[in-house]
Structures are given as C-alpha cells and as structure tokens.
Write a protein that holds these residues in place. Structure first.
Motif, short mmCIF file in Angstrom:
data_model
loop_
_atom_site.label_atom_id
_atom_site.label_comp_id
_atom_site.label_asym_id
_atom_site.label_seq_id
_atom_site.Cartn_x
_atom_site.Cartn_y
_atom_site.Cartn_z
N LYS A 29 17.68 10.04 -12.95
CA LYS A 29 16.29 10.46 -13.02
C LYS A 29 15.41 9.54 -12.18
CE LYS A 29 12.49 11.37 -16.26
NZ LYS A 29 12.08 11.45 -17.69
N ASN A 80 15.33 10.54 -8.61
CA ASN A 80 14.97 11.93 -8.33
C ASN A 80 16.17 12.84 -8.04
OD1 ASN A 80 12.22 11.92 -8.79
ND2 ASN A 80 11.67 11.46 -6.68
N ASP A 90 15.97 15.63 -13.65
CA ASP A 90 14.79 15.34 -14.46
C ASP A 90 15.02 15.91 -15.85
OD1 ASP A 90 12.37 14.27 -15.08
OD2 ASP A 90 11.18 15.88 -14.19
#
Length: 211
Positions: free
Chosen positions: A150, A153, A156
C-alpha cells in the motif's frame, strides 16, 4: 558525466503541483491516474514531465509515464545507473513471501481486468488464491506485506477492515514492481523445490547462481 544546469520555468500556480508530484514520487514511487488523477495528469503533460525529469536527474532519478496504464513512476536515471550508491536507490527488496504475494496479486489483477469500477478482490478470495499455490502466510506477515504494498501504491485498502469480505484494490503499478534478479531467484527456488519433490537433482546452473 557532463556538467548539468537546472532551469525550470513554470507558472506560479503550477509550482505547488510540481512539488507535490516530486514528493509523491520520492515517497511512493508511483503516481496513479485512478488514485491521484490531478497529480498524474500534471506529471503526464509533456512540458511538466520534462521539468520534473530535469529536477529528478540531479538526484539520479527520472520519471517514466505509461499512459496506457495510467501510471507515472520514479526510475533510475540511465546516465547514473552505474554510479555507486545510486543504482538501486529506489529499489525495494521484498522478502521471498512478499514476492510470492506480489506475483499472486498481479495474476489476480489480470484475471479481473475489464471491470469498470476498478480492480478489486476480497481479502478472503485473495488468501484462498495464495494458499492454492501452497503458500500459507501468518497473519502478521500478510499484514506487513499488505502495508508495504500500500505504501508504494501497488494496492489500497481500509486498514480498519480485516474481515474476509474486506475489499483490496489492485493497481496497474503491480506490473512495474518487479526486480528481475529477485524474480529469477524466486523462480529458481520453485524449480529446485519441484525437482526435489520429484526425486530429481537440482540443475547445477541454478545451484551455482544461488550460492
């Protein structure tokens, strides 16, 4: 390396977006159109991309934009790839379990392509998929890996939702998260394990390279 000079020209109202883009890239490697649309579109614009590139090159980095995937990413500047101390400055080395999870996440992402509302998988379905490959991670290891993914990126999720029905969003940046030498190591480990289970001798080339 030739001498470099830095001259950045942009409108005053764009300076904040410029700073946010650079900081986001340095912090998490990726800018995603579906997550940070405003920042991504700013960075993807050719003139802005050039200015960001010139700035990043002073630190041994550059920016690469894959418009098809909607991903802008921090990469090593080609001119500095052989410079000691800079070559792997933005490369995260995952442990073996985390790399296995990354491979599974990418496979699930490909299986789910085509949905209009994003690419999602439930936590329960993902864990079942992981176990189908003979990998049984402890909950603490799974939590640690997901937080790391997370941060950069790749996925998520809501950290307050931990049930089997909790959604995990998968991002196209997963396809750019590979470190080739580490991929070979993991693949070779699979081959060696499979050979031992079948009663065969491990391939001498793989055995030599892994030492």
């Amino acid at each position: 390396m030739s001498d470099r000079s830095l001259q950045i020209a942009m409108k005053e109202e764009d300076s904040v977006l410029f700073k946010r883009c650079v900081r986001k890239l340095l912090e998490s490697t990726f800018l995603l159109e579906e997550k940070d649309e405003k920042l991504y579109r700013f960075a993807a614009r050719e003139s802005n991309r050039y200015e960001i590139s010139q700035y990043l090159k002073f630190m041994g980095f550059d920016i690469l934009v894959d418009e098809k995937s909607g991903v802008a990413m921090l990469v090593a500047n080609e001119e500095d790839e052989e410079t000691v101390g800079l070559k792997r400055a933005n490369v995260i080395t995952f442990n073996t379990l985390q790399y296995h999870l990354l491979l599974v996440l990418w496979e699930v992402y490909l299986e789910n392509l085509g949905y209009e509302e994003g690419n999602f998988v439930t936590r329960g379905d993902l864990i079942d998929k992981i176990k189908s490959y003979g990998v049984y991670p402890a909950s603490t290891d799974l939590k640690s890996a997901f937080k790391l993914f997370k941060k950069y990126n790749l996925i998520d999720f809501d950290e307050n939702e931990t049930g089997e029905e909790a959604n995990i969003q998968l991002y196209p940046s997963l396809q750019f998260g590979w470190d080739v030498p580490q991929f070979r190591t993991v693949a070779e480990e699979y081959i060696k394990t499979s050979s031992v289970e079948e009663g065969e001798e491990p391939d001498s080339e793989f055995e030599e390279e892994s030492q």
